[in-house]
Design a protein around this motif. Structure first.
Motif, short mmCIF file in Angstrom:
data_model
loop_
_atom_site.label_atom_id
_atom_site.label_comp_id
_atom_site.label_asym_id
_atom_site.label_seq_id
_atom_site.Cartn_x
_atom_site.Cartn_y
_atom_site.Cartn_z
N ILE A 106 0.59 -1.35 0.33
CA ILE A 106 -0.05 -0.04 -0.23
C ILE A 106 0.55 1.26 -0.03
CG2 ILE A 106 -1.70 1.31 0.85
CD1 ILE A 106 -2.69 -0.93 2.80
N ILE A 107 0.83 2.03 -0.61
CA ILE A 107 1.51 3.21 -1.13
C ILE A 107 0.92 4.47 -0.89
CG2 ILE A 107 3.30 1.84 -2.22
CD1 ILE A 107 2.38 3.65 -5.31
N HIS A 108 1.72 6.11 -1.62
CA HIS A 108 0.99 6.95 -0.78
C HIS A 108 2.02 7.77 -1.92
CE1 HIS A 108 -1.74 6.93 2.50
NE2 HIS A 108 -1.76 5.81 2.99
N PRO A 109 1.38 9.15 -2.82
CA PRO A 109 2.10 9.91 -3.59
C PRO A 109 3.51 10.45 -2.86
CG PRO A 109 0.04 9.83 -3.95
CD PRO A 109 -0.23 9.21 -2.61
N TYR A 110 2.78 10.39 -1.65
CA TYR A 110 4.75 10.92 -1.11
C TYR A 110 5.68 10.62 -0.49
CZ TYR A 110 3.68 9.27 3.46
OH TYR A 110 3.49 8.08 4.75
N MET A 111 5.74 8.87 -0.53
CA MET A 111 7.07 7.90 -0.88
C MET A 111 7.45 8.28 -2.14
SD MET A 111 4.18 5.09 0.87
CE MET A 111 3.90 4.90 2.56
N PHE A 112 6.87 8.85 -2.68
CA PHE A 112 7.77 9.32 -4.38
C PHE A 112 8.17 10.11 -4.83
CE2 PHE A 112 5.41 5.15 -4.48
CZ PHE A 112 6.27 4.37 -4.06
#
Length: 230
Positions: free
Chosen positions: A145-151
């Motif tokens: 499960i990812i979020h945009p801020y992680m990239f």
């Protein structure tokens, strides 16, 4: 030596993921039942993604035919309208008339079957993305499960430094490597509602075109997919 792949990005009109893979030299095509907004009709298959899934001979919007054989990778973004947790009230008999609940369940069933046709496709590398919702409990937990801020490139990266949970169901692919940035303070970035709750990215940025903007893959995530999986 890098191996160039044939990549199908299903249910994508923005072409963000498709373009990211093209920039890495891969033969990537987006596919959707609506025309692309990414500016590359020569890379877009206008039609049923399940037909494109079969590979073989495909035709892009510019009328040119391409023999792709069997796809090496599939990245699918099936519609989440009836699958996400956001629509939970639509399935509650306490909030919604029974006849409408029945229709919603029929739509959810069709959406789940559509999702599963991508998840179970005969392609060696697969990523199917969707928000947290029905498939988490009724299919299986996602690999990541990812979020945009992680990239995001940093806390001042306004385009990517936001939260929006996205589940990735993966086959033949590793989890995406993420950065070490702290989770954004939504109240500090977007402000608060009168009741004190922080405003979200969707409420502040999307406006009237909410559903269309929400469906677009964030640039940082598209770039990470191409760099790490390509």
């Amino acid at each position: 030596r890098e191996v160039k792949m044939k990549v199908l990005v299903a249910c994508e009109e923005s072409q963000r993921v498709c373009t990211a893979f093209r920039e890495k030299g891969h033969e990537a095509y987006s596919c959707d039942i609506i025309e692309c907004s990414g500016g590359h009709p020569e890379w877009h298959i206008l039609g049923d993604a399940l037909e494109a899934l079969k590979g073989g001979k495909i035709t892009t919007m510019d009328g040119i035919s391409h023999e792709v054989g069997k796809w090496d990778m599939l990245i699918a973004h099936p519609p989440c309208t009836h699958l996400s947790n956001v629509c939970t009230r639509s399935f509650s008999l306490r909030c919604t008339p029974p006849e409408k609940v029945c229709k919603n369940w029929e739509s959810r069933t069709k959406a789940a079957i559509f999702f599963m046709q991508f998840a179970l496709a005969d392609i060696p590398k697969i990523c199917v993305e969707n928000p947290v919702g029905f498939m988490n409990k009724n299919f299986r937990k996602p690999e990541q499960i990812i979020h945009p801020y992680m990239f995001a490139e940093g806390i001042n990266d306004g385009e990517n430094y936001v939260t929006k949970a996205t589940c990735l169901w993966l086959k033949g692919l590793p989890n995406l490597r993420t950065n070490s940035l702290p989770k954004p303070d939504l109240a500090k970035i977007f402000g608060r509602h009168p009741n004190g709750a922080p405003k979200t990215w969707e409420e502040t940025v999307c406006g009237k075109d909410r559903s269309k903007i929400r469906s677009k893959t964030f640039p940082g995530i598209a770039k990470a997919m191409a760099e790490q999986w390509g």
